[in-house]
Design an enzyme around this catalytic site. Structure first.
Site, PDB file in Angstrom:
ATOM      1  N   ASP A 167      -9.470  11.726  -6.672  1.00  0.00           N
ATOM      2  CA  ASP A 167      -9.541  13.032  -7.985  1.00  0.00           C
ATOM      3  C   ASP A 167      -9.723  13.810  -6.716  1.00  0.00           C
ATOM      4  O   ASP A 167     -10.380  13.479  -5.231  1.00  0.00           O
ATOM      5  CB  ASP A 167     -11.275  13.144  -8.806  1.00  0.00           C
ATOM      6  CG  ASP A 167     -11.573  14.414  -9.511  1.00  0.00           C
ATOM      7  OD1 ASP A 167     -11.039  14.026 -10.182  1.00  0.00           O
ATOM      8  OD2 ASP A 167     -10.951  15.792  -8.107  1.00  0.00           O
ATOM      9  N   ILE A 168      -8.502  14.793  -6.321  1.00  0.00           N
ATOM     10  CA  ILE A 168      -8.362  15.528  -5.228  1.00  0.00           C
ATOM     11  C   ILE A 168     -10.220  16.493  -5.021  1.00  0.00           C
ATOM     12  O   ILE A 168      -9.696  16.928  -3.418  1.00  0.00           O
ATOM     13  CB  ILE A 168      -7.881  17.229  -5.900  1.00  0.00           C
ATOM     14  CG1 ILE A 168      -7.126  16.803  -4.382  1.00  0.00           C
ATOM     15  CG2 ILE A 168      -8.023  17.527  -6.575  1.00  0.00           C
ATOM     16  CD1 ILE A 168      -5.184  17.327  -4.673  1.00  0.00           C
ATOM     17  N   ASN A 225     -13.395  14.148 -20.231  1.00  0.00           N
ATOM     18  CA  ASN A 225     -13.889  15.455 -21.276  1.00  0.00           C
ATOM     19  C   ASN A 225     -12.486  15.364 -22.260  1.00  0.00           C
ATOM     20  O   ASN A 225     -10.966  15.519 -21.721  1.00  0.00           O
ATOM     21  CB  ASN A 225     -13.684  16.464 -19.947  1.00  0.00           C
ATOM     22  CG  ASN A 225     -14.657  16.862 -19.015  1.00  0.00           C
ATOM     23  OD1 ASN A 225     -15.816  16.354 -19.210  1.00  0.00           O
ATOM     24  ND2 ASN A 225     -14.226  16.471 -18.106  1.00  0.00           N
ATOM     25  N   GLN A 267     -12.065  20.780 -20.304  1.00  0.00           N
ATOM     26  CA  GLN A 267     -10.720  19.432 -20.645  1.00  0.00           C
ATOM     27  C   GLN A 267      -9.855  20.609 -19.405  1.00  0.00           C
ATOM     28  O   GLN A 267      -9.477  21.830 -20.062  1.00  0.00           O
ATOM     29  CB  GLN A 267      -9.737  18.569 -21.278  1.00  0.00           C
ATOM     30  CG  GLN A 267      -8.374  18.053 -20.600  1.00  0.00           C
ATOM     31  CD  GLN A 267      -8.344  16.990 -21.849  1.00  0.00           C
ATOM     32  OE1 GLN A 267      -8.039  17.041 -22.888  1.00  0.00           O
ATOM     33  NE2 GLN A 267      -7.094  16.561 -21.329  1.00  0.00           N
ATOM     34  N   HIS A 292      -7.324  11.307 -18.707  1.00  0.00           N
ATOM     35  CA  HIS A 292      -7.568  10.805 -18.021  1.00  0.00           C
ATOM     36  C   HIS A 292      -9.243  10.396 -18.268  1.00  0.00           C
ATOM     37  O   HIS A 292     -10.095  10.989 -18.289  1.00  0.00           O
ATOM     38  CB  HIS A 292      -7.893  11.933 -16.534  1.00  0.00           C
ATOM     39  CG  HIS A 292      -7.682  13.907 -17.177  1.00  0.00           C
ATOM     40  ND1 HIS A 292      -7.109  14.088 -17.628  1.00  0.00           N
ATOM     41  CD2 HIS A 292      -9.270  14.313 -16.289  1.00  0.00           C
ATOM     42  CE1 HIS A 292      -8.332  14.828 -17.565  1.00  0.00           C
ATOM     43  NE2 HIS A 292      -9.460  15.064 -16.914  1.00  0.00           N
ATOM     44  N   HIS A 315     -12.749   9.884 -16.573  1.00  0.00           N
ATOM     45  CA  HIS A 315     -13.804   9.693 -14.546  1.00  0.00           C
ATOM     46  C   HIS A 315     -14.167   8.584 -14.820  1.00  0.00           C
ATOM     47  O   HIS A 315     -14.561   8.337 -15.267  1.00  0.00           O
ATOM     48  CB  HIS A 315     -14.100  10.872 -14.541  1.00  0.00           C
ATOM     49  CG  HIS A 315     -13.555  12.604 -15.119  1.00  0.00           C
ATOM     50  ND1 HIS A 315     -13.406  13.169 -14.266  1.00  0.00           N
ATOM     51  CD2 HIS A 315     -12.807  12.810 -16.220  1.00  0.00           C
ATOM     52  CE1 HIS A 315     -12.627  14.987 -14.210  1.00  0.00           C
ATOM     53  NE2 HIS A 315     -12.757  13.970 -15.448  1.00  0.00           N
TER      54      HIS A 315
HETATM   55  P1  5GP Z   1     -10.862  17.427 -17.025  1.00  0.00           P
HETATM   56  O1  5GP Z   1      -9.390  17.674 -16.867  1.00  0.00           O
HETATM   57  O2  5GP Z   1     -11.621  16.054 -16.950  1.00  0.00           O
HETATM   58  O3  5GP Z   1     -11.804  18.115 -16.121  1.00  0.00           O
HETATM   59  O4  5GP Z   1     -11.065  17.632 -14.763  1.00  0.00           O
HETATM   60  C1  5GP Z   1      -9.824  17.393 -14.311  1.00  0.00           C
HETATM   61  C2  5GP Z   1      -9.216  16.338 -13.084  1.00  0.00           C
HETATM   62  O5  5GP Z   1      -8.514  16.519 -12.183  1.00  0.00           O
HETATM   63  C3  5GP Z   1     -10.668  17.614 -12.422  1.00  0.00           C
HETATM   64  O6  5GP Z   1     -12.215  16.211 -11.473  1.00  0.00           O
HETATM   65  C4  5GP Z   1      -9.642  17.462 -10.932  1.00  0.00           C
HETATM   66  O7  5GP Z   1     -10.395  17.794  -9.770  1.00  0.00           O
HETATM   67  C5  5GP Z   1      -8.847  16.784 -11.449  1.00  0.00           C
HETATM   68  N1  5GP Z   1      -7.409  16.993 -10.904  1.00  0.00           N
HETATM   69  C6  5GP Z   1      -6.734  18.102 -10.384  1.00  0.00           C
HETATM   70  N2  5GP Z   1      -5.645  18.161 -10.628  1.00  0.00           N
HETATM   71  C7  5GP Z   1      -5.288  16.962  -8.931  1.00  0.00           C
HETATM   72  C8  5GP Z   1      -4.210  16.608  -8.888  1.00  0.00           C
HETATM   73  O8  5GP Z   1      -3.334  17.133  -8.600  1.00  0.00           O
HETATM   74  N3  5GP Z   1      -4.476  15.965  -8.325  1.00  0.00           N
HETATM   75  C9  5GP Z   1      -5.856  15.254  -8.867  1.00  0.00           C
HETATM   76  N4  5GP Z   1      -5.507  13.612  -7.552  1.00  0.00           N
HETATM   77  N5  5GP Z   1      -6.752  15.463  -9.141  1.00  0.00           N
HETATM   78  C10 5GP Z   1      -6.531  16.646  -9.822  1.00  0.00           C
END
Ligand code: 5GP
Ligand code: ZN
Length: 147
Positions: free
Chosen positions: A30-31, A87, A94, A100, A102
């Site tokens: 995760d970034i 999420n 989300q 995805h 986590h």
């Molecule tokens: P969620 O959609 O479950 O809230 O989380 C999305 C996750 O994707 C976040 O933890 C965010 O840091 C990660 N994320 C968003 N954009 C990128 C990206 O371009 N590269 C990576 N490696 N992670 C990402």
């Protein structure tokens, strides 16, 4: 899917520190990690949320998340446990609409570090972190061979 950042990672058009890849899945750091080693596991084929995900693929996705959680205990991360989380949908916060999972490594007594990580979401050294997780996957494979 056009405009999807995770599809761009699958296609190699956007950078990511990949931990694992096969024909079906990709796992990458995760970034903005909550803890060191926070990894996302995604299906290669685009599905925006669980409503659109093939259930068998959901099983495969969790199967690799399970494997990663075991690897994180064994390798250089030396985790004591992990949070596995999806999420699902905007209502559940989300933010990237490509399913995805986590996998967030945890250590006993890390609650303050976890809370700080949750707020700051700062990246750690990506290469050494990825190597630590991969070493756990290697150890897991060795254990399985020995059985
Ligand atoms: P969620 O959609 O479950 O809230 O989380 C999305 C996750 O994707 C976040 O933890 C965010 O840091 C990660 N994320 C968003 N954009 C990128 C990206 O371009 N590269 C990576 N490696 N992670 C990402
Ligand atoms: Zn996508």
């Amino acid at each position: 899917m056009n405009g999807c950042i995770f599809c761009a990672i699958v296609a190699g058009e956007a950078p990511a520190t990949k931990i694992f890849e096969d024909d079906t899945l990709v796992a990458f750091l995760d970034i903005r990690p909550i803890t060191r080693g926070h990894t996302l596991v995604i299906p290669k084929s685009h599905a925006s949320d669980l409503d659109h995900l093939d259930p068998e693929l959901g099983g495969v996705l969790f199967g690799f998340g399970h494997r990663l959680a075991k690897a994180m205990r064994r390798g250089g991360l030396a985790a004591d446990g992990a949070n596995l989380l999806i999420n699902d949908g905007k209502a559940a916060f989300q933010t990237v609409h490509h399913v995805h999972l986590h996998v967030i490594p945890r250590h006993s007594g890390d609650i303050l570090r976890f809370a700080r990580g949750f707020v700051l979401r700062r990246p750690h050294d990506r290469d050494s972190t990825a190597a630590a997780i991969r070493s756990g996957l290697d150890r897991l494979a060795d254990e399985e061979k020995a059985v």
